[in-house]
Design a protein around this motif. Structure first.
Motif, PDB file in Angstrom:
ATOM      1  N   UNK A 166       0.803  -1.230   0.000  1.00  0.00           N
ATOM      2  CA  UNK A 166       0.000   0.000   0.000  1.00  0.00           C
ATOM      3  C   UNK A 166       0.841   1.288   0.000  1.00  0.00           C
ATOM      4  N   UNK A 167       1.880   1.422   0.848  1.00  0.00           N
ATOM      5  CA  UNK A 167       2.697   2.635   0.764  1.00  0.00           C
ATOM      6  C   UNK A 167       3.413   2.789  -0.581  1.00  0.00           C
ATOM      7  N   UNK A 168       3.817   1.681  -1.185  1.00  0.00           N
ATOM      8  CA  UNK A 168       4.468   1.750  -2.493  1.00  0.00           C
ATOM      9  C   UNK A 168       3.486   2.217  -3.563  1.00  0.00           C
ATOM     10  N   UNK A 169       2.244   1.767  -3.477  1.00  0.00           N
ATOM     11  CA  UNK A 169       1.216   2.227  -4.414  1.00  0.00           C
ATOM     12  C   UNK A 169       0.998   3.723  -4.232  1.00  0.00           C
ATOM     13  N   UNK A 170       0.913   4.174  -2.979  1.00  0.00           N
ATOM     14  CA  UNK A 170       0.737   5.612  -2.710  1.00  0.00           C
ATOM     15  C   UNK A 170       1.872   6.411  -3.340  1.00  0.00           C
ATOM     16  N   UNK A 171       3.085   5.926  -3.191  1.00  0.00           N
ATOM     17  CA  UNK A 171       4.248   6.604  -3.771  1.00  0.00           C
ATOM     18  C   UNK A 171       4.140   6.663  -5.293  1.00  0.00           C
ATOM     19  N   UNK A 172       3.776   5.571  -5.905  1.00  0.00           N
ATOM     20  CA  UNK A 172       3.664   5.514  -7.368  1.00  0.00           C
ATOM     21  C   UNK A 172       2.575   6.446  -7.894  1.00  0.00           C
ATOM     22  N   UNK A 173       1.491   6.598  -7.128  1.00  0.00           N
ATOM     23  CA  UNK A 173       0.367   7.424  -7.574  1.00  0.00           C
ATOM     24  C   UNK A 173       0.452   8.871  -7.103  1.00  0.00           C
ATOM     25  N   UNK A 174       1.386   9.178  -6.207  1.00  0.00           N
ATOM     26  CA  UNK A 174       1.463  10.525  -5.655  1.00  0.00           C
ATOM     27  C   UNK A 174       0.362  10.786  -4.631  1.00  0.00           C
ATOM     28  N   UNK A 175      -0.109   9.730  -3.960  1.00  0.00           N
ATOM     29  CA  UNK A 175      -1.139   9.846  -2.936  1.00  0.00           C
ATOM     30  C   UNK A 175      -0.474   9.963  -1.567  1.00  0.00           C
ATOM     31  N   UNK A 176      -1.210  10.531  -0.622  1.00  0.00           N
ATOM     32  CA  UNK A 176      -0.794  10.491   0.775  1.00  0.00           C
ATOM     33  C   UNK A 176      -1.043   9.078   1.281  1.00  0.00           C
ATOM     34  N   UNK A 177      -0.375   8.695   2.359  1.00  0.00           N
ATOM     35  CA  UNK A 177      -0.610   7.378   2.941  1.00  0.00           C
ATOM     36  C   UNK A 177      -0.802   7.521   4.446  1.00  0.00           C
ATOM     37  N   UNK A 178      -1.820   6.853   4.952  1.00  0.00           N
ATOM     38  CA  UNK A 178      -2.113   6.799   6.389  1.00  0.00           C
ATOM     39  C   UNK A 178      -2.184   5.327   6.759  1.00  0.00           C
ATOM     40  N   UNK A 179      -1.310   4.893   7.661  1.00  0.00           N
ATOM     41  CA  UNK A 179      -1.218   3.469   7.961  1.00  0.00           C
ATOM     42  C   UNK A 179      -1.699   3.128   9.371  1.00  0.00           C
ATOM     43  N   UNK A 180      -2.133   1.887   9.500  1.00  0.00           N
ATOM     44  CA  UNK A 180      -2.494   1.282  10.780  1.00  0.00           C
ATOM     45  C   UNK A 180      -3.698   1.930  11.452  1.00  0.00           C
TER      46      UNK A 180
END
Length: 198
Positions: free
Chosen positions: A102-116
């Motif tokens: 999921x964080x790698x997808x966020x990076x590829x798409x230029x999205x923010x990531x919120x985990x856990x």
């Protein structure tokens, strides 16, 4: 909302099941389940359509054993075509426990990531680090096992007139150039069995 689902030995990853249940609780008009898995997981994946979500299933024997880089690339390319406002996912899979896709997808798409995410009440999500937030567009959110996915019932959002299943056999680069969104209209469930060029 697009929810990423992973199956292992025919069973839905419980972290992803929690993410799908949270997506259903938002009341979003359109929820799409996206999975990259072997064809042996197709029957299990088709069950999500009974919950009122559309499904996209990507499969190719070439993807067996894909690492996190390959998996995130393939899913990110499909997500680019779908143009989701939010992406929900389980924190990790039960077979790999890397929590990297999921964080790698966020990076590829230029999205923010919120985990856990450990709590989802009304519109507010609480993360394990104590942060509270209301989901914003262009965000990937990963969920802990905070919910159990419901079983279909007469109260599910099933539309019996659109339970069509479209099987689409194509070469993967061709699918990526086309618009997946246009294929989605009118179909409850799509299968992309990808034939690799050799």
């Amino acid at each position: 909302i697009v929810v990423l689902l992973k199956y292992f030995k025919g069973e839905l990853n419980p972290f992803d099941g929690a993410a799908l249940e949270c997506a259903l609780e938002t009341g979003a008009k359109e929820i799409i389940a996206l999975s990259m898995a072997p064809m042996s997981a197709l029957n299990a994946f088709q069950g999500v359509t009974r919950l009122g979500v559309k499904g996209i299933f990507i499969s190719d024997p070439l993807y067996a054993g894909s690492d996190t880089q390959a998996t995130s690339f393939i899913l990110a390319e499909a997500l680019r075509r779908l143009k989701p406002d939010l992406i929900f996912s389980g924190r990790q899979s039960v077979d790999g426990d890397t929590a990297q896709v999921p964080p790698m997808i966020a990076q590829r798409l230029g999205f923010a990531v919120k985990t856990k995410a450990i709590s989802f009440v009304s519109d507010t999500i609480t993360l394990r680090n104590g942060e509270n937030f209301v989901p914003q567009e262009k965000t990937v959110i990963t969920f802990e096992k905070i919910r159990t996915l419901r079983f279909p019932s007469i109260f599910s959002k099933l539309d019996l007139t659109s339970r069509a299943v479209l099987y689409f056999f194509a070469i993967f680069p061709h699918i990526l150039r086309g618009s997946l969104r246009s294929f989605l209209s009118g179909y409850r469930f799509l299968v992309f069995e990808l034939q690799s060029q050799t």
